[in-house]
Design an enzyme around this catalytic site. Sequence first.
Site, PDB file in Angstrom:
ATOM      1  N   SER A   1      -9.282  -2.546 -10.582  1.00  0.00           N
ATOM      2  CA  SER A   1      -8.955  -1.885 -11.853  1.00  0.00           C
ATOM      3  C   SER A   1      -7.576  -2.248 -12.380  1.00  0.00           C
ATOM      4  O   SER A   1      -7.340  -2.224 -13.591  1.00  0.00           O
ATOM      5  CB  SER A   1      -9.065  -0.354 -11.685  1.00  0.00           C
ATOM      6  OG  SER A   1      -8.435   0.068 -10.496  1.00  0.00           O
ATOM      7  N   ARG A   2      -6.664  -2.593 -11.491  1.00  0.00           N
ATOM      8  CA  ARG A   2      -5.267  -2.804 -11.928  1.00  0.00           C
ATOM      9  C   ARG A   2      -4.632  -3.951 -11.148  1.00  0.00           C
ATOM     10  O   ARG A   2      -5.163  -4.410 -10.140  1.00  0.00           O
ATOM     11  CB  ARG A   2      -4.433  -1.541 -11.675  1.00  0.00           C
ATOM     12  CG  ARG A   2      -4.839  -0.375 -12.512  1.00  0.00           C
ATOM     13  CD  ARG A   2      -3.949   0.825 -12.293  1.00  0.00           C
ATOM     14  NE  ARG A   2      -4.237   1.537 -11.062  1.00  0.00           N
ATOM     15  CZ  ARG A   2      -3.344   1.782 -10.103  1.00  0.00           C
ATOM     16  NH1 ARG A   2      -2.101   1.373 -10.238  1.00  0.00           N
ATOM     17  NH2 ARG A   2      -3.697   2.444  -9.015  1.00  0.00           N
TER      18      ARG A   2
ATOM     19  N   TYR B   1       2.499   0.998   6.226  1.00  0.00           N
ATOM     20  CA  TYR B   1       2.014  -0.105   5.383  1.00  0.00           C
ATOM     21  C   TYR B   1       2.097  -1.441   6.136  1.00  0.00           C
ATOM     22  O   TYR B   1       1.149  -2.227   6.126  1.00  0.00           O
ATOM     23  CB  TYR B   1       2.857  -0.133   4.108  1.00  0.00           C
ATOM     24  CG  TYR B   1       2.455  -1.174   3.095  1.00  0.00           C
ATOM     25  CD1 TYR B   1       1.335  -0.986   2.276  1.00  0.00           C
ATOM     26  CD2 TYR B   1       3.198  -2.333   2.929  1.00  0.00           C
ATOM     27  CE1 TYR B   1       0.974  -1.944   1.331  1.00  0.00           C
ATOM     28  CE2 TYR B   1       2.847  -3.289   1.991  1.00  0.00           C
ATOM     29  CZ  TYR B   1       1.735  -3.087   1.191  1.00  0.00           C
ATOM     30  OH  TYR B   1       1.383  -4.037   0.256  1.00  0.00           O
TER      31      TYR B   1
ATOM     32  N   VAL C   1     -12.761   2.876  -0.435  1.00  0.00           N
ATOM     33  CA  VAL C   1     -13.140   1.879   0.581  1.00  0.00           C
ATOM     34  C   VAL C   1     -12.999   2.411   2.010  1.00  0.00           C
ATOM     35  O   VAL C   1     -13.498   1.794   2.942  1.00  0.00           O
ATOM     36  CB  VAL C   1     -12.325   0.564   0.437  1.00  0.00           C
ATOM     37  CG1 VAL C   1     -12.711  -0.169  -0.829  1.00  0.00           C
ATOM     38  CG2 VAL C   1     -10.827   0.812   0.523  1.00  0.00           C
TER      39      VAL C   1
ATOM     40  N   LYS D   1      -0.934  -3.978   7.206  1.00  0.00           N
ATOM     41  CA  LYS D   1      -0.982  -5.366   6.722  1.00  0.00           C
ATOM     42  C   LYS D   1      -0.928  -6.366   7.880  1.00  0.00           C
ATOM     43  O   LYS D   1      -1.508  -7.452   7.790  1.00  0.00           O
ATOM     44  CB  LYS D   1       0.154  -5.613   5.722  1.00  0.00           C
ATOM     45  CG  LYS D   1       0.029  -4.797   4.442  1.00  0.00           C
ATOM     46  CD  LYS D   1      -1.248  -5.138   3.682  1.00  0.00           C
ATOM     47  CE  LYS D   1      -1.409  -4.380   2.386  1.00  0.00           C
ATOM     48  NZ  LYS D   1      -2.644  -4.717   1.678  1.00  0.00           N
TER      49      LYS D   1
ATOM     50  N   ASN E   1      -8.808  -6.208  -1.645  1.00  0.00           N
ATOM     51  CA  ASN E   1      -7.516  -6.095  -2.323  1.00  0.00           C
ATOM     52  C   ASN E   1      -7.021  -4.653  -2.427  1.00  0.00           C
ATOM     53  O   ASN E   1      -5.818  -4.417  -2.553  1.00  0.00           O
ATOM     54  CB  ASN E   1      -7.653  -6.703  -3.732  1.00  0.00           C
ATOM     55  CG  ASN E   1      -6.532  -6.304  -4.646  1.00  0.00           C
ATOM     56  OD1 ASN E   1      -5.466  -6.911  -4.649  1.00  0.00           O
ATOM     57  ND2 ASN E   1      -6.745  -5.255  -5.448  1.00  0.00           N
TER      58      ASN E   1
HETATM   59  P1  NAP Z   1      -1.797  -1.417  -7.435  1.00  0.00           P
HETATM   60  O1  NAP Z   1      -1.317  -1.948  -8.742  1.00  0.00           O
HETATM   61  O2  NAP Z   1      -1.223  -0.150  -6.905  1.00  0.00           O
HETATM   62  O3  NAP Z   1      -3.414  -1.281  -7.506  1.00  0.00           O
HETATM   63  C1  NAP Z   1      -4.102  -0.797  -6.385  1.00  0.00           C
HETATM   64  C2  NAP Z   1      -5.594  -0.945  -6.629  1.00  0.00           C
HETATM   65  O4  NAP Z   1      -6.284  -0.465  -5.440  1.00  0.00           O
HETATM   66  C3  NAP Z   1      -6.099  -0.104  -7.775  1.00  0.00           C
HETATM   67  O5  NAP Z   1      -7.170  -0.800  -8.371  1.00  0.00           O
HETATM   68  C4  NAP Z   1      -6.622   1.168  -7.074  1.00  0.00           C
HETATM   69  O6  NAP Z   1      -7.633   1.853  -7.821  1.00  0.00           O
HETATM   70  C5  NAP Z   1      -7.197   0.557  -5.832  1.00  0.00           C
HETATM   71  N1  NAP Z   1      -7.326   1.487  -4.681  1.00  0.00           N
HETATM   72  C6  NAP Z   1      -6.356   2.180  -4.049  1.00  0.00           C
HETATM   73  N2  NAP Z   1      -6.853   2.901  -3.028  1.00  0.00           N
HETATM   74  C7  NAP Z   1      -8.183   2.644  -3.012  1.00  0.00           C
HETATM   75  C8  NAP Z   1      -9.263   3.089  -2.202  1.00  0.00           C
HETATM   76  N3  NAP Z   1      -9.084   3.951  -1.167  1.00  0.00           N
HETATM   77  N4  NAP Z   1     -10.507   2.630  -2.477  1.00  0.00           N
HETATM   78  C9  NAP Z   1     -10.727   1.766  -3.493  1.00  0.00           C
HETATM   79  N5  NAP Z   1      -9.741   1.300  -4.286  1.00  0.00           N
HETATM   80  C10 NAP Z   1      -8.496   1.743  -4.059  1.00  0.00           C
HETATM   81  O7  NAP Z   1      -1.592  -2.508  -6.266  1.00  0.00           O
HETATM   82  P2  NAP Z   1      -1.209  -4.066  -6.369  1.00  0.00           P
HETATM   83  O8  NAP Z   1       0.263  -4.185  -6.396  1.00  0.00           O
HETATM   84  O9  NAP Z   1      -2.047  -4.737  -7.381  1.00  0.00           O
HETATM   85  O10 NAP Z   1      -1.648  -4.529  -4.888  1.00  0.00           O
HETATM   86  C11 NAP Z   1      -2.935  -5.051  -4.610  1.00  0.00           C
HETATM   87  C12 NAP Z   1      -2.992  -5.440  -3.137  1.00  0.00           C
HETATM   88  O11 NAP Z   1      -1.987  -6.405  -2.859  1.00  0.00           O
HETATM   89  C13 NAP Z   1      -2.740  -4.275  -2.182  1.00  0.00           C
HETATM   90  O12 NAP Z   1      -3.530  -4.423  -1.024  1.00  0.00           O
HETATM   91  C14 NAP Z   1      -1.283  -4.434  -1.833  1.00  0.00           C
HETATM   92  O13 NAP Z   1      -0.971  -3.853  -0.597  1.00  0.00           O
HETATM   93  C15 NAP Z   1      -1.152  -5.941  -1.814  1.00  0.00           C
HETATM   94  N6  NAP Z   1       0.209  -6.402  -1.998  1.00  0.00           N
HETATM   95  C16 NAP Z   1       0.903  -6.114  -3.135  1.00  0.00           C
HETATM   96  C17 NAP Z   1       2.215  -6.568  -3.273  1.00  0.00           C
HETATM   97  C18 NAP Z   1       3.037  -6.305  -4.493  1.00  0.00           C
HETATM   98  O14 NAP Z   1       4.214  -6.712  -4.509  1.00  0.00           O
HETATM   99  N7  NAP Z   1       2.512  -5.697  -5.534  1.00  0.00           N
HETATM  100  C19 NAP Z   1       2.799  -7.301  -2.244  1.00  0.00           C
HETATM  101  C20 NAP Z   1       2.064  -7.563  -1.108  1.00  0.00           C
HETATM  102  C21 NAP Z   1       0.773  -7.117  -0.995  1.00  0.00           C
HETATM  103  P3  NAP Z   1      -7.241   2.909  -9.014  1.00  0.00           P
HETATM  104  O15 NAP Z   1      -6.780   2.063 -10.189  1.00  0.00           O
HETATM  105  O16 NAP Z   1      -8.521   3.616  -9.287  1.00  0.00           O
HETATM  106  O17 NAP Z   1      -6.148   3.774  -8.468  1.00  0.00           O
END
Ligand code: NAP
Length: 247
Positions: A14-15, A155, A64, A159, A90
């Site tokens: 979604s985001r 976290y 999930v 990971k 993701n």
């Molecule tokens: P984000 O903007 O916070 O988006 C999180 C997404 O996960 C949203 O679509 C949310 O749905 C969904 N979600 C959360 N909990 C869930 C659950 N229990 N079941 C199903 N969906 C769930 O995160 P992001 O920054 O895009 O990160 C995406 C991935 O990359 C994550 O695994 C994060 O740990 C990893 N990551 C991110 C970064 C970074 O710098 N941003 C760095 C390293 C790794 P809703 O919209 O409905 O809330």
Amino acid sequence: MNFTDRIAVVTGGSRGIGRAICLELARRGAHVALCYAGNEAAAKETVAACEAEGARAMAVRCDVSDESQVKALMDAALKEFGRIDILVNNAGITRDGLLMTMKEADFDAVLDANLKGAFLCMKAVSRPMMKQRYGRIVNLSSVVGLRGNAGQANYAASKAGLIGLTKSAAKELASRGITVNAVAPGFIDTDMTAALPEAARTALFASIPAGRLGRAEEVARAVAFLASEASAYLTGQVLAVDGGMAM
Ligand code: NAP
């Protein structure tokens, strides 16, 4: 990379990074089933953006960390599209805090969503992927899973755990034409990092050799490579997309 008529399931589509992954795959010809935790409006926006690229797309509300909801998600994708070629794990959350004061519930919530969620999704797609003797699984780890991070014990553990899960599944599934890899993003500009306190952002920023935050689209392109036929002989790997942070 061509994904014409490939079917992808993207959790947390979604985001942020998940939405960018859905769009990257849709733009290259895939049809997409995405799930989200609660933000239906954002999920609908991703579906509309994928459809604007000419793809078929659907969104399913699914936590999930709940096996019955994961099964319903995969059943819905299989019913709509007939197969699942690509799974991108993701979905992820943070509940930051120092180890000494971290609540057990915050530890469990992060492990459940980030690590158990990926396990449940992989388990659910492994049978259909094994039957079709083709699959691409990509797990979103993090630079924090490679290096650790003060204030993110839960976290970082989730990971790092994803890397062990990735390598074990890669060994189990390789002979069936299924690859399992991880991407370890650094500091990417999304809602998740926008929520960080200013001091943490400044410290993190200073540790990026590239001197800038990454963009969700830059992670999505690396995911697309690992989700493509072009990466057939690449499995059990962790690809850092981090502007040089984890070197
Ligand atoms: P984000 O903007 O916070 O988006 C999180 C997404 O996960 C949203 O679509 C949310 O749905 C969904 N979600 C959360 N909990 C869930 C659950 N229990 N079941 C199903 N969906 C769930 O995160 P992001 O920054 O895009 O990160 C995406 C991935 O990359 C994550 O695994 C994060 O740990 C990893 N990551 C991110 C970064 C970074 O710098 N941003 C760095 C390293 C790794 P809703 O919209 O409905 O809330």
